[in-house]
Design a protein around this motif. Structure first.
Motif, PDB file in Angstrom:
ATOM      1  N   PRO A 105      15.255 -15.059  43.896  1.00 13.86           N
ATOM      2  CA  PRO A 105      15.401 -13.708  43.818  1.00 13.86           C
ATOM      3  C   PRO A 105      14.566 -12.633  43.161  1.00 13.86           C
ATOM      4  O   PRO A 105      13.705 -13.241  42.546  1.00 13.86           O
ATOM      5  N   PRO A 106      14.348 -11.420  43.951  1.00 19.08           N
ATOM      6  CA  PRO A 106      13.222 -10.627  43.461  1.00 19.08           C
ATOM      7  C   PRO A 106      13.280 -10.058  41.899  1.00 19.08           C
ATOM      8  O   PRO A 106      14.536  -9.938  41.496  1.00 19.08           O
ATOM      9  N   ARG A 107      12.306  -9.459  41.414  1.00 28.19           N
ATOM     10  CA  ARG A 107      12.405  -8.803  40.361  1.00 28.19           C
ATOM     11  C   ARG A 107      12.689  -7.289  40.874  1.00 28.19           C
ATOM     12  O   ARG A 107      12.031  -6.629  41.624  1.00 28.19           O
ATOM     13  N   VAL A 108      13.800  -6.768  40.046  1.00 28.39           N
ATOM     14  CA  VAL A 108      14.362  -5.464  40.474  1.00 28.39           C
ATOM     15  C   VAL A 108      13.579  -4.433  39.710  1.00 28.39           C
ATOM     16  O   VAL A 108      13.798  -4.480  38.395  1.00 28.39           O
ATOM     17  N   THR A 109      12.927  -3.282  40.038  1.00 30.74           N
ATOM     18  CA  THR A 109      12.126  -2.235  39.433  1.00 30.74           C
ATOM     19  C   THR A 109      13.323  -0.960  39.437  1.00 30.74           C
ATOM     20  O   THR A 109      14.164  -0.894  39.931  1.00 30.74           O
ATOM     21  N   ARG A 110      12.783  -0.250  38.308  1.00 23.43           N
ATOM     22  CA  ARG A 110      13.672   0.994  38.251  1.00 23.43           C
ATOM     23  C   ARG A 110      13.016   1.868  39.569  1.00 23.43           C
ATOM     24  O   ARG A 110      12.052   1.730  39.928  1.00 23.43           O
ATOM     25  N   GLY A 111      14.043   2.908  39.748  1.00 24.34           N
ATOM     26  CA  GLY A 111      13.586   3.903  40.655  1.00 24.34           C
ATOM     27  C   GLY A 111      13.907   3.291  42.145  1.00 24.34           C
ATOM     28  O   GLY A 111      14.689   2.395  42.374  1.00 24.34           O
ATOM     29  N   ALA A 112      13.235   4.026  43.062  1.00 21.13           N
ATOM     30  CA  ALA A 112      13.562   3.675  44.543  1.00 21.13           C
ATOM     31  C   ALA A 112      12.386   3.706  45.540  1.00 21.13           C
ATOM     32  O   ALA A 112      11.154   3.784  45.005  1.00 21.13           O
ATOM     33  N   ASP A 113      12.538   2.963  46.219  1.00 17.94           N
ATOM     34  CA  ASP A 113      11.547   2.545  47.478  1.00 17.94           C
ATOM     35  C   ASP A 113      11.928   3.135  48.790  1.00 17.94           C
ATOM     36  O   ASP A 113      13.274   3.243  48.707  1.00 17.94           O
TER      37      ASP A 113
END
Length: 354
Positions: A208-216
């Motif tokens: 699974p991916p590393r989830v960052t803050r904010g939006a893409d």
């Protein structure tokens, strides 16, 4: 990890023209033919971005144990004749044909040659919804964004090929037809088997991916296909990025360099040119906690590929005022249907641009 394929299956021949089609052939093989090798024919386009992604996907296919046959199908005036001539014998031997774009004139021509008893259509994005609907209604196969009206001289010349291919895509006593899809199907043609595409191979292989803050943000080619006005699109992207704190913009492989430059300068977004389909890129990470998209394939596929990661996908409606005067009469309804079905099936929320 998914099981690696062994010897080729019963003459299974797959034809792809885009990275997403190739990904979805791998997904079909994982779900319905695990451990069986395919002969995967890449009908290479001329666009450099698409070719690059296809070469990366071809590497993944070989790692899975499949044979990849790269055809320079558009490499000059004589290329189509050489490609079709070289594929005639394998097509006649094949007992199963897997394809990603039933609207492709190239694929339609190849379908007229095959005697395969099994035909499988894998997802080619939202176009699959239109294909199944047209097949169910007995209509001529025409891409949804093409302007309505009488067919031109080239289309008239190819009508017999299209009609013959359509017969090959219709199940009968000597032929089964399967549609492997992650898209919602409102109309299903009689006799066609619809099987569920859940991106199981992608989830098994990556993340699974590393989830960052904010939006893409996810880009679309609606400007390049003549559906949405360029200035309206850029203003909508700017408003969305400002409203949701987006930092990155994942460009569609068909987006023009000029448009992307204007977008980067006008919005401050970091433009990313993915080397692989976005479902794999997002699954590998890092990816924003929220992914914003206009109506496109990814509003149906990303919720499946990112299932269990906590990432939210939000869809932004297309304002009818953004459509160009050249947009087909069906464009508004089709895009609204993509949005509405994604909200219904995946419970997506709407991302207002203002």
């Amino acid at each position: 990890m998914s099981p690696r394929a062994g010897r080729p299956g019963p003459h299974t021949l797959a034809f792809v023209e885009s990275p997403v089609q190739l990904l979805n052939v791998l997904e079909w093989a994982h779900a319905h033919a695990p451990g069986v090798g395919l002969t995967l024919v890449v009908l290479s386009p001329v666009d450099p971005m698409t070719r690059g992604q296809l070469r990366r996907m071809a590497e993944l296919a070989r790692e899975e144990g499949h044979e990849v046959r790269w055809e320079e199908a558009r490499g000059g005036a004589g290329a189509p004749f050489q490609t079709v001539g070289g594929l005639t014998a394998p097509l006649r031997r094949a007992t199963r044909v897997v394809l990603g774009d039933p609207f492709s004139r190239y694929v339609q021509l190849l379908l007229t040659i095959t005697r395969a008893r099994e035909v499988v259509v894998v997802d080619d994005g939202t176009a699959t919804m239109e294909f199944v609907g047209q097949l169910a209604r007995g209509e001529r196969l025409v891409r949804w964004h093409r302007k309505g009206g009488r067919p031109g001289p080239r289309e008239l010349a190819l009508l017999p090929v299209s009609a013959a291919a359509r017969r090959r895509l219709t199940p009968g006593e000597k032929r089964t037809v399967e549609v492997f899809t992650s898209m919602p199907m409102e109309d299903t043609p009689p006799g066609v088997t619809v099987s569920s595409h859940t991106f199981a191979w992608t989830r098994d292989r990556f993340g699974p991916p590393r989830v960052t803050r904010g939006a893409d943000m996810v880009g679309t080619s609606l400007v390049e296909t003549g559906v949405v006005d360029a200035d309206a699109y850029l203003e909508a992207v700017r408003a969305l990025a400002a409203a949701h704190g987006a930092k990155r913009y994942f460009a569609h492989r068909r987006e023009s360099t000029e448009k992307l430059h204007r977008l980067a300068v006008g919005t401050g977004l970091e433009v990313v040119r993915p080397e692989l389909p976005l479902e794999i890129v997002a699954r590998r990470g890092p990816i924003g906690a929220t992914v914003l998209s206009f109506p496109s394939t990814v509003v149906h596929t990303l919720p499946l590929a990112l299932a269990g990661t906590g990432v939210r996908v939000a869809v932004c409606d297309i304002d009818p005022a953004w459509l160009t005067e050249n947009a087909s009469p069906r464009a508004r309804g089709f895009l609204a249907n993509v949005t509405d079905t994604a909200k219904s099936v995946h419970h997506l929320r709407t991302a207002p641009a203002v």
